[in-house]
Design a protein around this motif. Structure first.
Motif, PDB file in Angstrom:
ATOM      1  N   THR A 117       0.837  -1.191   0.000  1.00  0.00           N
ATOM      2  CA  THR A 117       0.000   0.000   0.000  1.00  0.00           C
ATOM      3  C   THR A 117       0.876   1.246   0.000  1.00  0.00           C
ATOM      4  OG1 THR A 117      -0.112  -0.016   2.417  1.00  0.00           O
ATOM      5  CG2 THR A 117      -1.856  -1.176   1.230  1.00  0.00           C
ATOM      6  N   HIS A 118       0.518   2.203  -0.835  1.00  0.00           N
ATOM      7  CA  HIS A 118       1.348   3.399  -0.934  1.00  0.00           C
ATOM      8  C   HIS A 118       1.272   4.253   0.325  1.00  0.00           C
ATOM      9  CE1 HIS A 118      -2.628   4.826  -2.234  1.00  0.00           C
ATOM     10  NE2 HIS A 118      -2.243   6.017  -1.846  1.00  0.00           N
ATOM     11  N   GLU A 119       0.197   4.106   1.116  1.00  0.00           N
ATOM     12  CA  GLU A 119       0.084   4.889   2.340  1.00  0.00           C
ATOM     13  C   GLU A 119       1.160   4.507   3.355  1.00  0.00           C
ATOM     14  OE1 GLU A 119      -4.061   4.579   0.563  1.00  0.00           O
ATOM     15  OE2 GLU A 119      -2.438   3.177   1.059  1.00  0.00           O
ATOM     16  N   ARG A 120       1.364   3.204   3.549  1.00  0.00           N
ATOM     17  CA  ARG A 120       2.362   2.762   4.531  1.00  0.00           C
ATOM     18  C   ARG A 120       3.773   3.090   4.062  1.00  0.00           C
ATOM     19  NH1 ARG A 120       0.952  -0.783   8.502  1.00  0.00           N
ATOM     20  NH2 ARG A 120       3.032  -0.238   9.264  1.00  0.00           N
ATOM     21  N   VAL A 121       4.015   2.911   2.777  1.00  0.00           N
ATOM     22  CA  VAL A 121       5.331   3.250   2.240  1.00  0.00           C
ATOM     23  C   VAL A 121       5.592   4.745   2.404  1.00  0.00           C
ATOM     24  CG1 VAL A 121       6.755   3.345   0.161  1.00  0.00           C
ATOM     25  CG2 VAL A 121       5.330   1.344   0.601  1.00  0.00           C
ATOM     26  N   GLY A 122       4.585   5.562   2.102  1.00  0.00           N
ATOM     27  CA  GLY A 122       4.740   7.001   2.236  1.00  0.00           C
ATOM     28  C   GLY A 122       5.005   7.418   3.673  1.00  0.00           C
ATOM     29  N   ALA A 123       4.336   6.774   4.629  1.00  0.00           N
ATOM     30  CA  ALA A 123       4.531   7.113   6.038  1.00  0.00           C
ATOM     31  C   ALA A 123       5.961   6.812   6.480  1.00  0.00           C
ATOM     32  CB  ALA A 123       3.534   6.342   6.907  1.00  0.00           C
ATOM     33  N   PHE A 124       6.481   5.670   6.028  1.00  0.00           N
ATOM     34  CA  PHE A 124       7.853   5.303   6.388  1.00  0.00           C
ATOM     35  C   PHE A 124       8.860   6.271   5.769  1.00  0.00           C
ATOM     36  CE2 PHE A 124      11.815   3.020   5.439  1.00  0.00           C
ATOM     37  CZ  PHE A 124      12.198   2.659   6.725  1.00  0.00           C
ATOM     38  N   VAL A 125       8.658   6.600   4.501  1.00  0.00           N
ATOM     39  CA  VAL A 125       9.561   7.530   3.817  1.00  0.00           C
ATOM     40  C   VAL A 125       9.504   8.910   4.482  1.00  0.00           C
ATOM     41  CG1 VAL A 125      10.015   8.727   1.642  1.00  0.00           C
ATOM     42  CG2 VAL A 125       9.451   6.295   1.634  1.00  0.00           C
ATOM     43  N   ASP A 126       8.323   9.348   4.874  1.00  0.00           N
ATOM     44  CA  ASP A 126       8.193  10.636   5.563  1.00  0.00           C
ATOM     45  C   ASP A 126       9.054  10.667   6.818  1.00  0.00           C
ATOM     46  OD1 ASP A 126       6.426  11.421   3.643  1.00  0.00           O
ATOM     47  OD2 ASP A 126       4.626  11.232   4.891  1.00  0.00           O
ATOM     48  N   ALA A 127       9.042   9.575   7.578  1.00  0.00           N
ATOM     49  CA  ALA A 127       9.825   9.516   8.816  1.00  0.00           C
ATOM     50  C   ALA A 127      11.323   9.583   8.533  1.00  0.00           C
ATOM     51  CB  ALA A 127       9.490   8.235   9.583  1.00  0.00           C
ATOM     52  N   VAL A 128      11.769   8.876   7.496  1.00  0.00           N
ATOM     53  CA  VAL A 128      13.190   8.882   7.153  1.00  0.00           C
ATOM     54  C   VAL A 128      13.640  10.275   6.739  1.00  0.00           C
ATOM     55  CG1 VAL A 128      14.927   7.981   5.569  1.00  0.00           C
ATOM     56  CG2 VAL A 128      13.202   6.450   6.517  1.00  0.00           C
ATOM     57  N   PHE A 129      12.847  10.931   5.912  1.00  0.00           N
ATOM     58  CA  PHE A 129      13.191  12.281   5.475  1.00  0.00           C
ATOM     59  C   PHE A 129      13.213  13.245   6.654  1.00  0.00           C
ATOM     60  CE2 PHE A 129      12.583  10.958   1.124  1.00  0.00           C
ATOM     61  CZ  PHE A 129      13.321  11.874   0.384  1.00  0.00           C
ATOM     62  N   ALA A 130      12.242  13.142   7.556  1.00  0.00           N
ATOM     63  CA  ALA A 130      12.181  14.048   8.705  1.00  0.00           C
ATOM     64  C   ALA A 130      13.416  13.894   9.587  1.00  0.00           C
ATOM     65  CB  ALA A 130      10.913  13.775   9.515  1.00  0.00           C
ATOM     66  N   ILE A 131      13.836  12.665   9.815  1.00  0.00           N
ATOM     67  CA  ILE A 131      15.021  12.428  10.645  1.00  0.00           C
ATOM     68  C   ILE A 131      16.274  12.970   9.960  1.00  0.00           C
ATOM     69  CG2 ILE A 131      16.509  10.644  11.628  1.00  0.00           C
ATOM     70  CD1 ILE A 131      13.968   8.955  12.029  1.00  0.00           C
ATOM     71  N   ALA A 132      16.408  12.691   8.663  1.00  0.00           N
ATOM     72  CA  ALA A 132      17.584  13.152   7.922  1.00  0.00           C
ATOM     73  C   ALA A 132      17.666  14.677   7.904  1.00  0.00           C
ATOM     74  CB  ALA A 132      17.553  12.610   6.495  1.00  0.00           C
ATOM     75  N   MET A 133      16.543  15.350   7.700  1.00  0.00           N
ATOM     76  CA  MET A 133      16.535  16.808   7.664  1.00  0.00           C
ATOM     77  C   MET A 133      16.877  17.393   9.027  1.00  0.00           C
ATOM     78  SD  MET A 133      13.171  17.208   5.213  1.00  0.00           S
ATOM     79  CE  MET A 133      13.156  18.992   5.069  1.00  0.00           C
ATOM     80  N   THR A 134      16.474  16.707  10.092  1.00  0.00           N
ATOM     81  CA  THR A 134      16.814  17.171  11.438  1.00  0.00           C
ATOM     82  C   THR A 134      18.292  16.969  11.730  1.00  0.00           C
ATOM     83  OG1 THR A 134      14.578  16.624  12.207  1.00  0.00           O
ATOM     84  CG2 THR A 134      16.272  16.929  13.886  1.00  0.00           C
ATOM     85  N   LEU A 135      18.846  15.855  11.267  1.00  0.00           N
ATOM     86  CA  LEU A 135      20.251  15.560  11.524  1.00  0.00           C
ATOM     87  C   LEU A 135      21.196  16.514  10.802  1.00  0.00           C
ATOM     88  CD1 LEU A 135      20.336  11.652  11.440  1.00  0.00           C
ATOM     89  CD2 LEU A 135      20.503  13.155  13.430  1.00  0.00           C
ATOM     90  N   LEU A 136      20.716  17.185   9.784  1.00  0.00           N
ATOM     91  CA  LEU A 136      21.569  18.136   9.064  1.00  0.00           C
ATOM     92  C   LEU A 136      22.122  19.201   9.998  1.00  0.00           C
ATOM     93  CD1 LEU A 136      19.590  18.733   5.746  1.00  0.00           C
ATOM     94  CD2 LEU A 136      21.752  17.513   6.004  1.00  0.00           C
ATOM     95  N   VAL A 137      21.299  19.685  10.911  1.00  0.00           N
ATOM     96  CA  VAL A 137      21.752  20.755  11.795  1.00  0.00           C
ATOM     97  C   VAL A 137      22.751  20.220  12.821  1.00  0.00           C
ATOM     98  CG1 VAL A 137      19.972  20.516  13.591  1.00  0.00           C
ATOM     99  CG2 VAL A 137      20.942  22.772  13.069  1.00  0.00           C
ATOM    100  N   VAL A 138      22.674  18.929  13.133  1.00  0.00           N
ATOM    101  CA  VAL A 138      23.615  18.337  14.079  1.00  0.00           C
ATOM    102  C   VAL A 138      25.025  18.346  13.512  1.00  0.00           C
ATOM    103  CG1 VAL A 138      24.172  16.226  15.363  1.00  0.00           C
ATOM    104  CG2 VAL A 138      21.792  16.914  15.074  1.00  0.00           C
ATOM    105  N   GLU A 139      25.135  18.282  12.177  1.00  0.00           N
ATOM    106  CA  GLU A 139      26.441  18.226  11.531  1.00  0.00           C
ATOM    107  C   GLU A 139      27.102  19.599  11.386  1.00  0.00           C
ATOM    108  OE1 GLU A 139      28.008  15.586  10.922  1.00  0.00           O
ATOM    109  OE2 GLU A 139      26.400  14.156  11.335  1.00  0.00           O
ATOM    110  N   ILE A 140      26.397  20.674  11.735  1.00  0.00           N
ATOM    111  CA  ILE A 140      26.998  22.007  11.652  1.00  0.00           C
ATOM    112  C   ILE A 140      28.017  22.169  12.772  1.00  0.00           C
ATOM    113  CG2 ILE A 140      26.557  24.485  11.797  1.00  0.00           C
ATOM    114  CD1 ILE A 140      23.858  24.029  10.589  1.00  0.00           C
ATOM    115  N   ARG A 141      29.191  22.660  12.425  1.00  0.00           N
ATOM    116  CA  ARG A 141      30.262  22.809  13.404  1.00  0.00           C
ATOM    117  C   ARG A 141      29.886  23.808  14.486  1.00  0.00           C
ATOM    118  NH1 ARG A 141      35.955  23.928  10.843  1.00  0.00           N
ATOM    119  NH2 ARG A 141      36.479  23.686  13.051  1.00  0.00           N
ATOM    120  N   ARG A 142      30.152  23.439  15.743  1.00  0.00           N
ATOM    121  CA  ARG A 142      29.934  24.330  16.872  1.00  0.00           C
ATOM    122  C   ARG A 142      31.246  24.998  17.255  1.00  0.00           C
ATOM    123  NH1 ARG A 142      25.457  21.775  15.248  1.00  0.00           N
ATOM    124  NH2 ARG A 142      23.739  21.929  16.723  1.00  0.00           N
ATOM    125  N   PRO A 143      31.193  26.239  17.719  1.00  0.00           N
ATOM    126  CA  PRO A 143      32.430  26.899  18.162  1.00  0.00           C
ATOM    127  C   PRO A 143      32.944  26.275  19.450  1.00  0.00           C
ATOM    128  CG  PRO A 143      30.531  28.266  18.665  1.00  0.00           C
ATOM    129  CD  PRO A 143      30.024  27.118  17.829  1.00  0.00           C
TER     130      PRO A 143
END
Length: 214
Positions: free
Chosen positions: A12-38
């Motif tokens: 079902t495309h609904e379940r696949v879409g829900a899983f993909v949404d979660a992966v994208f959300a986590i990846a987009m959040t992790l982007l800020v973690v990779e920014i260098r801190r002073p």
């Protein structure tokens, strides 16, 4: 009235879409973690407040390419996610081929924050720039492959504009080639990250030309 199309369990495309949404959300959040801190000593100390602010500004401005990579990676993930979300709303089911095309797509999605972090560590290192650009290219190629699989397996809802999806797939391929070229160019010249700002222009021009031919 015909019977509704039967969908195999797990397709079902609904379940696949829900899983993909979660992966994208986590990846987009992790982007800020990779920014260098002073370093701690840079933001705290016995110096006057304006001196500390100037030192912090020097650090932030000296790492402008890290912020550039963050913004570009975030916008690309956002754009690919929006296109994926819209695409799954146009299908009736997910075929085994479409499911398989999600594997490379999601692999690159979760690796992109790491590639962004490499830019933060050393933007002057051509390999770091190359890895980031190649990761973006791979993401765009994977999305194009997914769209082509959807077209090939004939799972679109009745009335869906298949020609528009072909244009989108072709545009993604051209954009991927652009990023791949910048990955190679970084071994020859400096300042390649500035060329990434042209990526939206490449996408818009390509889309218009493909649409005109369709």
């Amino acid at each position: 009235m015909g019977e509704p199309e039967r969908v195999a369990p797990g397709m079902t495309h609904e379940r696949v879409g829900a899983f993909v949404d979660a992966v994208f959300a986590i990846a987009m959040t992790l982007l800020v973690v990779e920014i260098r801190r002073p370093p701690a000593g840079l933001v705290e100390g016995d110096e006057p407040r304006l001196v500390m602010a100037a030192r912090l500004w020097d650090f932030l401005s000296g790492n402008w390419t890290t912020w550039l990579a963050f913004v570009i990676a975030f916008l690309i993930l956002w754009g690919v996610w929006r296109e994926h979300h819209r695409t799954l709303d146009l299908v009736t089911r997910v075929s085994p081929r479409i499911m398989a095309r999600h594997v490379p797509l999601l692999i690159v999605v979760v690796l992109l924050p790491y590639a962004t972090g490499l830019i933060g560590e050393s933007v002057s290192n051509p390999l770091a720039v190359c890895v980031f650009a190649a990761a973006v290219a791979a993401l765009l190629f994977a999305q194009a492959a997914l769209l082509r699989a959807i077209l090939r397996d004939d799972v679109l809802r009745p009335g869906t504009d298949a020609a528009a999806m072909r244009v989108q797939a072709a545009t993604l391929l051209v954009a991927g080639v652009f990023w791949l070229l910048t990955a190679g160019l970084t071994w020859l010249v400096e300042g390649v990250p500035l060329l990434w700002l042209l990526a939206p222009v490449v996408g818009v021009v390509s889309a218009r030309r493909f649409a005109a031919r369709a």
